[in-house]
Design a protein around this motif. Structure first.
Motif, PDB file in Angstrom:
ATOM      1  N   ARG A   1      44.191  45.792  24.950  1.00  0.00           N
ATOM      2  CA  ARG A   1      44.881  46.434  26.070  1.00  0.00           C
ATOM      3  C   ARG A   1      43.849  47.137  26.938  1.00  0.00           C
ATOM      4  O   ARG A   1      43.068  47.951  26.459  1.00  0.00           O
ATOM      5  CB  ARG A   1      45.919  47.441  25.566  1.00  0.00           C
ATOM      6  N   HIS A   2      43.889  46.804  28.233  1.00  0.00           N
ATOM      7  CA  HIS A   2      42.970  47.394  29.201  1.00  0.00           C
ATOM      8  C   HIS A   2      43.748  48.302  30.152  1.00  0.00           C
ATOM      9  O   HIS A   2      44.955  48.485  30.005  1.00  0.00           O
ATOM     10  CB  HIS A   2      42.238  46.282  29.961  1.00  0.00           C
ATOM     11  N   ALA A   3      43.067  48.852  31.130  1.00  0.00           N
ATOM     12  CA  ALA A   3      43.715  49.752  32.087  1.00  0.00           C
ATOM     13  C   ALA A   3      44.714  49.002  32.965  1.00  0.00           C
ATOM     14  O   ALA A   3      44.647  47.771  33.104  1.00  0.00           O
ATOM     15  CB  ALA A   3      42.651  50.416  32.964  1.00  0.00           C
ATOM     16  N   ASP A   4      45.648  49.749  33.559  1.00  0.00           N
ATOM     17  CA  ASP A   4      46.589  49.233  34.557  1.00  0.00           C
ATOM     18  C   ASP A   4      47.497  48.125  34.038  1.00  0.00           C
ATOM     19  O   ASP A   4      47.813  47.167  34.757  1.00  0.00           O
ATOM     20  CB  ASP A   4      45.830  48.730  35.807  1.00  0.00           C
ATOM     21  N   GLY A   5      47.937  48.228  32.788  1.00  0.00           N
ATOM     22  CA  GLY A   5      48.906  47.272  32.263  1.00  0.00           C
ATOM     23  C   GLY A   5      48.371  45.879  32.030  1.00  0.00           C
ATOM     24  O   GLY A   5      49.125  44.904  32.029  1.00  0.00           O
ATOM     25  N   VAL A   6      47.061  45.760  31.808  1.00  0.00           N
ATOM     26  CA  VAL A   6      46.427  44.450  31.623  1.00  0.00           C
ATOM     27  C   VAL A   6      46.143  44.212  30.144  1.00  0.00           C
ATOM     28  O   VAL A   6      45.639  45.092  29.452  1.00  0.00           O
ATOM     29  CB  VAL A   6      45.115  44.357  32.429  1.00  0.00           C
ATOM     30  N   LEU A   7      46.485  43.015  29.665  1.00  0.00           N
ATOM     31  CA  LEU A   7      46.186  42.597  28.296  1.00  0.00           C
ATOM     32  C   LEU A   7      45.329  41.342  28.327  1.00  0.00           C
ATOM     33  O   LEU A   7      45.555  40.455  29.156  1.00  0.00           O
ATOM     34  CB  LEU A   7      47.472  42.259  27.527  1.00  0.00           C
ATOM     35  N   SER A   8      44.347  41.281  27.428  1.00  0.00           N
ATOM     36  CA  SER A   8      43.612  40.030  27.220  1.00  0.00           C
ATOM     37  C   SER A   8      43.909  39.560  25.807  1.00  0.00           C
ATOM     38  O   SER A   8      44.193  40.365  24.919  1.00  0.00           O
ATOM     39  CB  SER A   8      42.103  40.233  27.412  1.00  0.00           C
ATOM     40  N   SER A   9      43.868  38.244  25.595  1.00  0.00           N
ATOM     41  CA  SER A   9      44.057  37.701  24.258  1.00  0.00           C
ATOM     42  C   SER A   9      42.998  36.646  23.997  1.00  0.00           C
ATOM     43  O   SER A   9      42.613  35.904  24.906  1.00  0.00           O
ATOM     44  CB  SER A   9      45.464  37.108  24.095  1.00  0.00           C
ATOM     45  N   LEU A  10      42.530  36.613  22.763  1.00  0.00           N
ATOM     46  CA  LEU A  10      41.464  35.708  22.346  1.00  0.00           C
ATOM     47  C   LEU A  10      41.890  35.029  21.063  1.00  0.00           C
ATOM     48  O   LEU A  10      42.329  35.700  20.117  1.00  0.00           O
ATOM     49  CB  LEU A  10      40.172  36.497  22.126  1.00  0.00           C
TER      50      LEU A  10
ATOM     51  N   VAL B   1      36.884  19.490  21.254  1.00  0.00           N
ATOM     52  CA  VAL B   1      35.671  20.289  21.407  1.00  0.00           C
ATOM     53  C   VAL B   1      35.870  21.626  20.708  1.00  0.00           C
ATOM     54  O   VAL B   1      36.988  21.995  20.351  1.00  0.00           O
ATOM     55  CB  VAL B   1      35.337  20.537  22.902  1.00  0.00           C
ATOM     56  N   GLU B   2      34.778  22.341  20.526  1.00  0.00           N
ATOM     57  CA  GLU B   2      34.880  23.696  19.976  1.00  0.00           C
ATOM     58  C   GLU B   2      35.085  24.662  21.142  1.00  0.00           C
ATOM     59  O   GLU B   2      34.411  24.544  22.177  1.00  0.00           O
ATOM     60  CB  GLU B   2      33.614  24.036  19.198  1.00  0.00           C
ATOM     61  N   CYS B   3      36.021  25.601  20.993  1.00  0.00           N
ATOM     62  CA  CYS B   3      36.339  26.466  22.123  1.00  0.00           C
ATOM     63  C   CYS B   3      36.990  27.766  21.661  1.00  0.00           C
ATOM     64  O   CYS B   3      37.403  27.902  20.503  1.00  0.00           O
ATOM     65  CB  CYS B   3      37.283  25.752  23.095  1.00  0.00           C
ATOM     66  N   VAL B   4      37.076  28.704  22.598  1.00  0.00           N
ATOM     67  CA  VAL B   4      37.847  29.923  22.409  1.00  0.00           C
ATOM     68  C   VAL B   4      38.831  30.008  23.570  1.00  0.00           C
ATOM     69  O   VAL B   4      38.495  29.678  24.720  1.00  0.00           O
ATOM     70  CB  VAL B   4      36.949  31.187  22.343  1.00  0.00           C
ATOM     71  N   HIS B   5      40.049  30.422  23.267  1.00  0.00           N
ATOM     72  CA  HIS B   5      41.088  30.554  24.287  1.00  0.00           C
ATOM     73  C   HIS B   5      41.113  31.990  24.788  1.00  0.00           C
ATOM     74  O   HIS B   5      41.153  32.934  24.001  1.00  0.00           O
ATOM     75  CB  HIS B   5      42.450  30.192  23.688  1.00  0.00           C
TER      76      HIS B   5
END
Length: 198
Positions: A124-133, A163-167
């Motif tokens: 969870r980041h500022a201003d209602g932003v979420l990242s997912s990995l 391929v090898e990757c991250v989402h």
């Protein structure tokens, strides 16, 4: 016919512009963001355009990439038509299994664990932003603070078939947006013509 009679006749009316139709077209035109050609290094070349749902301003300071260069995007973001519709709610960045994954921005761990059959880390980041990995194994737990560029886990195998990757996914106030916009590679809305001229 005298002048008074001519003045008494109503003038023919000009047809009104098709304003409702025009407004309808403007309402449904897509918002375009840059999406990469699969396999290209989008840090050097952000190529073709694709439609997404919703228009969000890019952050003042773009996210950092969660994986080491060259950042080939092997699968682009595809916005779902509705929240429940199919789509690809993020981008897949080519990177070897076992590679370190870093936080795209300062924040706190929102979730760290397994969803269905894959390890997921959400920040969870500022201003209602979420990242997912994903698929990312991490020793962090919900509530742990993270800073931009900090190693937060390692890439596991199994997300991309060839391929090898991250989402990497991104949500703003609960709505999925293209992570490329958060990485500073988006562009403003573009209105496209609906018919040829000439």
């Amino acid at each position: 016919m005298d002048t008074a009679c001519r003045r008494g006749r109503p003038r023919p009316r000009r047809p009104l512009p098709r304003l409702p139709r025009l407004l309808g077209l403007l309402a449904v035109l897509p918002v375009l963001l840059l999406v990469p050609v699969p396999g290209t290094d989008v840090t050097a070349s952000a190529a073709s355009a694709g439609a997404v749902a919703g228009a969000w301003p890019a952050p003042a300071v773009p996210w950092s990439w969660p994986a080491a260069p060259p950042h080939p995007v092997v699968r682009a973001f595809t916005a779902p038509e509705h929240r429940w519709s199919p789509g690809h709610r993020g981008i897949d960045v080519g990177t070897p299994t076992g590679s370190a994954v870093t936080a795209p921005d300062d924040g706190v761990v929102h979730f760290a664990g397994v969803v269905v059959d894959r390890p997921v880390l959400s920040l969870r980041h500022a201003d209602g932003v979420l990242s997912s990995l994903e698929p990312v194994v991490s020793e962090l737990a919900a509530g742990d603070p993270v800073v931009r560029g900090q190693v937060v886990g390692t890439v596991q195998a199994g997300h991309c078939p060839d391929v090898e990757c991250v989402h990497l996914g991104a949500r703003v106030d609960g709505e999925y947006v293209s992570p490329l916009m958060m990485l500073g590679l988006g562009r403003p809305s573009v209105l496209l013509p609906t018919r040829r001229h000439g």
